[in-house]
Scaffold this active site. Structure first.
Site, mmCIF file in Angstrom:
data_model
loop_
_atom_site.group_PDB
_atom_site.id
_atom_site.type_symbol
_atom_site.label_atom_id
_atom_site.label_comp_id
_atom_site.label_asym_id
_atom_site.label_seq_id
_atom_site.Cartn_x
_atom_site.Cartn_y
_atom_site.Cartn_z
ATOM 1 N N TRP A 167 0.764 -1.273 0.032
ATOM 2 C CA TRP A 167 -0.058 -0.023 0.069
ATOM 3 C C TRP A 167 0.813 1.340 0.116
ATOM 4 C CZ3 TRP A 167 -0.344 3.875 3.455
ATOM 5 C CH2 TRP A 167 -1.547 4.866 3.418
ATOM 6 N N HIS A 168 2.124 1.285 0.656
ATOM 7 C CA HIS A 168 2.888 2.109 0.708
ATOM 8 C C HIS A 168 3.666 2.742 -0.673
ATOM 9 C CE1 HIS A 168 2.567 1.425 4.954
ATOM 10 N NE2 HIS A 168 2.873 2.872 5.275
ATOM 11 N N GLY A 169 3.783 1.664 -1.518
ATOM 12 C CA GLY A 169 4.302 2.146 -2.624
ATOM 13 C C GLY A 169 4.454 0.840 -3.557
ATOM 14 N N PHE A 193 2.314 7.976 -1.215
ATOM 15 C CA PHE A 193 1.502 6.864 -1.093
ATOM 16 C C PHE A 193 0.126 7.126 -1.466
ATOM 17 C CE2 PHE A 193 4.976 6.638 2.464
ATOM 18 C CZ PHE A 193 5.901 6.234 1.669
#
Lengths: 463, 336
Positions: free
Chosen positions: A314-316, A463
């Protein structure tokens, strides 16, 4: 438009004035419409085209929730935000990975990542799922739902406000009051100090170290990693404070998003204190639906790993984020396996805090590095006592000292109040008093005077 | 009653604001205390700082001191007729606002030469063309007997600037010491706010100064070479009028590559051009490129950057000044 900009100060002031005026005239509907328009203006300031995507996600959530009892409608409500997220954020990543795996160039699309897409899609999802679960009545007023998804303080970098927490507030007659303004502005000041004074200055050093890790002495590399732990905390918790303070000024309450995470005695506690809105979301809408801890230990560990891997992704869109999530998943599993002591002594607690902090810092290396090669260079440099440039960084020490001081103050406060759990707090001043007001002005003056004025976007924007 | 309450609140806000301003100004005295600058009366530089004034700098490096009786950052006060052996001219690098005054190139060189013979009139924003424009006035006033050091951080100059320097029409750096602006400059916090505001608006912040980055150097033309030739020839003659020789000091900007190597501008041709032009016109060319590389490769020491700024970039740090002073000393010793 970034919170840390002159444009935002003007935007915020105008919004507050107009919303206050509409409130005074008793036009609550007009006020909601105005806040919605303002939020779209705020979002469109980056790229107006993505306002349509925001509108589309909001409409999809609105329509599917109205027919949420229908399975197809529910699926559509879940699929649309996820598809938008998958396309804009992960399409090229999957294509590149497939290319590498197959050894065949598959090309790539020129896709611009819309700011904040991970945040507002998760909010839309939480709404649709909560309605389907019967926790929430479907919202019939589109303006209200669209405002919930796009409300500018939390639109681009969270916190991920769940519908059950925020939609009811939008139905109430929340007002701009002097008391709320006094608290909100002070929270914003705290956030700005963390972001533009501490995080942004520290980012200069961290960027240098991660740009050419082979140039630095191992101690400086270590300081770079510790500095990043401070930078990302100040950056993101600072953003959250600004968002919470900003919402407070308009009469709305967001839940805290950080609670002294580096004081956690284990990784499980860390995730209850770090990015609380995301970990809550992942627990509510991923871990528990996967079965949580209800299907035996092996399944619980698997669920933890899946949740953290997806949390990492989800962060990247990068394998390093996936690895970072995997590391945390593994640590959570090990923590569940570990025999628990009822009342650990002070030494054990201290060791727990230190060990957790060092593990989190180690994992941050993969979070910060653009590639595994770079992360390995940093780790190897520290592990091999590499020789190189010895140039410590003043702001790193200021940031780490501020973290230590805030932690110590929270510990002393908890001890004084006889509280079991150490909680973060904001030393707010009474703005009705002369000295409180003076301190408030000094704080704003220092923030402006010490602010880093170069390019330093919020870390979590990506993000 | 309500009006009274409102007035009372406003009065409280005003008083608190004034108190905060006083406190912030006090803090700035030790963090960002830049004296006001005035047009220079003798033309040796475009401007000078307020004389005999305490200054401090905490935004890039940490340094504080006092300007001398002329308004230059110099440990030595100027007395008319005092013997100046070496006159140092240049930009903020030679002004050395960012290091303690005793660690600047001029002070270190002075210590090595064992006396009060080195006088620095380096001032921010004074690029090589500006210094060349001011050289005649500076030489006439200070009458350097041995050397004039002209510092530059780049070897690339636009034709327009060189032409202007040659015909004396180069725009002077303006001073705004009078009127309301001058008055506002007296308050250090307001001055810091102005610099910050400029930074936020993307117009350069507290320590912005144009520097040629290693990969942005334009190619030199034949016309530039001719202009430089003429300028350097004239400079040599001017310095010779007081019996001095010019040392053209080139201290290149530095940065690190991702592989950890020190990068200096790819300006080999330009350095060769300057070297030959200096030789032709009787100037000494001191190129710090090699020394900077040697220091980095053998001892990991960088000439630029501070503990509160980006590693390896920005202004000369104490180590950078020490390297330059040492090389200047060697050159002067050789000459002697």
């Amino acid at each position: 438009m970034s919170f840390a900009s002159i444009e935002f100060i003007l935007f915020f002031t105008v919004c507050l004035a107009v919303a206050g005026l509409l409130q005074r005239l008793g036009r609550s509907r007009a006020r909601a419409c105005f806040l919605l328009l303002a939020s779209y203006f705020f979002y469109g300031y980056w790229d107006w085209r993505f306002c349509f995507l925001l509108l589309f996600v909001s409409l999809a959530a609105y329509l599917s929730a109205l027919a949420a009892r229908n399975k197809a409608a529910f699926l559509a409500g879940v699929t649309v935000p996820l598809a938008a997220l998958a396309f804009f954020k992960y399409f090229n990543f999957f294509l590149d990975s497939a290319s590498a795996l197959l050894g065949v160039p598959l090309g790539s699309l020129r896709i611009i990542l819309p700011v904040g897409i991970s945040f507002y899609t998760f909010q839309a999802l939480s709404y649709v799922i909560d309605v389907c679960r019967g926790k929430l009545e479907p919202e019939r007023d589109f303006i209200r739902l669209a405002l919930y998804i796009s409300f500018f303080p939390q639109l681009v970098a969270g916190p991920i406000v769940r519908a059950v927490d925020f939609l009811p507030q939008l139905k109430e007659d929340r007002r701009i009051t002097a008391a709320r303004l006094k608290t909100g502005l002070q929270l914003m000041a705290f956030g700005l100090f963390k972001k533009i004074v501490l995080a942004d200055h520290i980012s200069v050093f961290v960027d240098d170290v991660f740009y050419a890790p082979s140039a630095y002495h191992w101690a400086i590399l270590l300081l770079g990693v510790l500095s990043y732990s401070a930078q990302i905390y100040f950056d993101f918790s600072g953003y959250s404070d600004i968002a919470i303070g900003c919402a407070k000024c308009f009469g709305y309450d967001f839940l805290p998003n950080f609670d002294l995470p580096y004081l956690s005695q284990n990784v499980t506690v860390f995730w209850r204190r770090w990015h609380i809105s995301l970990s809550t979301w992942l627990r509510e809408y991923l871990y528990i639906p996967l079965g949580g801890n209800r299907r035996g230990k092996p399944r619980q560990y698997l669920n933890l790993m899946i949740t953290m891997l997806l949390g990492g992704l989800w962060h990247g869109a990068n394998w390093t984020f996936l690895f970072w999530g995997g590391l945390h998943g593994l640590a959570l599993c090990l923590d569940k396996l570990r025999p628990k002591r009822e009342n650990p002594g002070p030494a054990a607690r201290l060791l727990g805090v230190l060990g957790t902090y060092l593990f989190v810092c180690f994992a941050w290396i993969f979070f910060r590095a653009d590639s595994f090669g770079l992360a390995w260079q940093v780790i190897k440099g520290i592990g091999s006592f590499q020789q190189g440039i010895v140039q410590p960084f003043f702001w790193s020490f200021v940031g780490l000292a501020a973290l230590a001081a805030a932690s110590l103050a929270a510990v002393l406060r908890a001890r004084k109040n006889g509280e079991e759990t150490v909680r973060g707090f904001y030393p707010l001043v009474n703005l009705d008093r002369f000295w409180g007001l003076t301190a408030f002005f000094i704080a704003w003056g220092l923030i402006f005077g010490l602010a880093f004025t170069g390019e330093a976007p919020f870390v979590y924007f990506q993000f | 009653m309500r009006t009274k309450r409102v007035l009372w609140s406003l009065g409280k806000v005003f008083a608190a604001g004034c108190t905060a301003l006083a406190v912030l100004t006090g803090i700035c005295l030790f963090y960002y205390n830049i004296p006001t600058h005035f047009p220079s009366p003798d033309g040796a530089t475009d401007y000078r700082w307020e004389p005999d004034t305490f200054y401090s700098r905490g935004t890039e490096g940490f340094a504080w001191g006092k300007t001398n009786n002329e308004g230059y950052v110099n440990l030595v006060d100027y007395r008319p007729g005092m013997p100046v052996q070496v006159l140092v001219m240049g930009s903020s690098h030679m002004e050395a606002y960012h290091v303690p005054p005793e660690e600047s190139t001029a002070s270190r060189l002075n210590a090595r030469l064992g006396g009060e013979s080195v006088y620095s009139i380096g001032v921010s924003g004074h690029t090589l063309p500006t210094c060349l424009c001011n050289l005649a006035a500076a030489v006439e006033k200070y009458r350097p007997s041995a050397y004039v050091v002209l510092e530059t951080g780049t070897l690339f100059f636009s034709e327009a600037n060189l032409e202007a320097a040659l015909n004396g029409s180069l725009a002077e750096i303006p001073s705004h010491a009078g009127g309301l602006v001058g008055l506002l400059q007296q308050n250090q916090f307001l001055r810091l706010c102005y610099a910050q505001l400029k930074g936020f608006l993307g117009q350069g912040g507290q320590d912005s100064e144009a520097e040629a980055s290693p990969d942005s150097a334009p190619a030199a033309s034949a016309r530039t070479a001719d202009l430089l030739d003429a300028l350097l020839g004239r400079a040599a003659e001017t310095a010779a009028s007081s019996g001095a020789k010019i040392i053209l000091l080139y201290q290149p900007s530095t940065q690190l590559s991702p592989e950890g190597q020190l990068l200096t501008p790819e300006d080999g041709e330009q350095r060769a051009l300057f070297s030959s032009l200096c030789e032709k016109n009787g100037l000494l060319f001191l190129d710090m490129t090699k020394r900077f590389h040697e220091e980095y490769e053998s001892r990991h020491i960088l000439p630029h950057g501070f503990i509160n700024s980006s590693v390896g970039s920005g202004h000369l740090n104490s180590a950078g000044h020490a390297m330059i002073a040492e090389e200047l000393y060697k050159l002067i010793e050789e000459g002697a």
